[in-house]
Write an enzyme that holds these catalytic residues in place. Structure first.
Site, PDB file in Angstrom:
ATOM      1  N   CYS A 141       0.973  -1.225  -0.013  1.00 58.43           N
ATOM      2  CA  CYS A 141      -0.013   0.060   0.103  1.00 58.43           C
ATOM      3  C   CYS A 141       0.924   1.377   0.129  1.00 58.43           C
ATOM      4  O   CYS A 141       1.162   1.692   1.131  1.00 58.43           O
ATOM      5  CB  CYS A 141      -0.900   0.077   1.380  1.00 58.43           C
ATOM      6  SG  CYS A 141      -2.118   1.606   1.326  1.00 58.43           S
ATOM      7  N   CYS A 144      -0.281   4.168   1.905  1.00 58.04           N
ATOM      8  CA  CYS A 144      -0.306   4.071   3.486  1.00 58.04           C
ATOM      9  C   CYS A 144       0.948   4.146   3.947  1.00 58.04           C
ATOM     10  O   CYS A 144       1.305   5.005   5.117  1.00 58.04           O
ATOM     11  CB  CYS A 144      -0.821   2.387   4.051  1.00 58.04           C
ATOM     12  SG  CYS A 144      -2.461   1.800   3.280  1.00 58.04           S
ATOM     13  N   ASP A 145       2.118   3.560   3.220  1.00 58.01           N
ATOM     14  CA  ASP A 145       3.471   3.815   3.601  1.00 58.01           C
ATOM     15  C   ASP A 145       4.465   4.538   2.893  1.00 58.01           C
ATOM     16  O   ASP A 145       5.370   4.707   3.294  1.00 58.01           O
ATOM     17  CB  ASP A 145       3.678   2.196   3.579  1.00 58.01           C
ATOM     18  CG  ASP A 145       2.965   1.209   4.575  1.00 58.01           C
ATOM     19  OD1 ASP A 145       2.477   1.859   5.519  1.00 58.01           O
ATOM     20  OD2 ASP A 145       2.677   0.223   4.393  1.00 58.01           O
TER      21      ASP A 145
END
Length: 317
Positions: A141, A144-145
């Protein structure tokens, strides 16, 4: 005594799956006195249990570890009376009412309403180093990261629209993005391909396969191989992103519930309602667009409210 000779346990509301969607549904349902029973599924807590730092969920100014966040949500659901159990739903029968759900291939329950929160699983390359470094530089992701790799070099594997979109997203944060495409062309739409190819921070390596992700405790590089010449080279990187798709955990429901060609469950727009009365879907099992913890939690809330109204209309108290 066999299962057939015993009366199936009946519950008012059954929640299948945990994670942000399932736990949020449980919190709302329990506070509405619906006495929800939850079976956590194969991965209690969902995908966030393999995520180290969560920094984009509101309410955690210092960030929080994914497993801790899921434990907090679990405790909050239990505080209001959710009956949380270990077990996996292995079969369903939504042909009549009440709905029938089989747990671990042996225990059958009936339920007036069912909330499906089984999520989706990221597809992985299957490398040992990928599994070992998952959460330590390997991610599925970028949204997300990606933040953790600002100013650093990263690689992303994939050839579709999602990979192209995530490569472009990473290019806004990172120093350099290697996009690894196994074939001689991308599957992404023409406009997404142009966006990638025109970006000076993205280097697309066609006909390139991932041989090994390097690093003992964190990602330090990736060894790639040209599938035509079989030559290998090492790319020094700090982050490795896999964008080869997700698989919705919906196989046992597809006989009864409408779904798209990938298996994502279809809900009536603006609701969590499926095509079967009393069956609701929330979280990543029905969301192929956003796939974020906060959006999953929001749809979990929707599912609980929809279930509450459904049960009230049925006269179930």
């Amino acid at each position: 005594m066999s299962e057939e000779n015993t009366q199936a346990e009946h519950v008012k509301l059954l929640i299948i799956g945990s994670g942000p969607a399932g736990y949020t549904a449980a919190i709302y349902a329990a506070r509405a006195n619906l006495s929800p029973v939850m079976y956590q599924g194969l991965q209690p807590g969902g995908q966030l249990t393999i995520t180290n730092d969560v920094e984009n969920f509101p309410g955690y100014p210092e960030g929080i570890m994914g497993p801790q966040m899921m434990e907090d949500l679990k405790r909050q659901a239990e505080r209001f009376g959710t009956d949380i159990r270990y077990g996996i739903a292995t079969a369903v029968d939504f042909s009549g009412h009440p709905h029938r759900v089989t747990i671990d291939e042996k225990h059958t329950l009936t339920a007036d309403a069912v909330i499906i929160a089984t999520g989706a699983s990221a597809k992985w390359l299957g490398l040992e180093s990928e599994a070992r470094l998952n959460g330590s530089g390997v991610s599925a992701c970028a949204v997300c990261d990606g933040f953790f790799y600002r100013g650093k070099d990263v690689a992303i594997v994939g050839a579709g629209d999602t990979a192209a979109e995530e490569a472009t997203y990473l290019a806004n944060l990172c120093n350099k993005v290697y996009m690894l495409v196994r074939k001689g062309e991308m599957r992404a739409s023409k406009i997404m391909q142009k966006r990638v190819l025109d970006n000076p921070k993205i280097e697309v390596l066609f006909n390139t396969a991932t041989d090994e992700i390097l690093g003992q405790h964190a990602v330090e590089g990736v060894r790639v191989k040209n599938v035509l010449t079989h030559e290998t080279r090492v790319l020094p990187i700090d982050g490795f992103f896999v964008a080869i798709g997700h698989e919705p955990n919906s196989s046992i429901f597809r006989e009864y519930l409408h779904h798209d060609e990938q298996g994502y469950l279809k809900t009536i727009p603006g609701t969590s309602k499926t095509n079967v009365d009393g069956v609701f879907a929330c979280g990543d099992v029905q969301d192929f667009v956003y796939r974020q913890a906060v959006t999953a939690a929001g749809t979990g809330c929707m599912a609980a409210l929809d279930a509450e109204r459904y049960l009230a209309a049925l006269g179930v108290h």
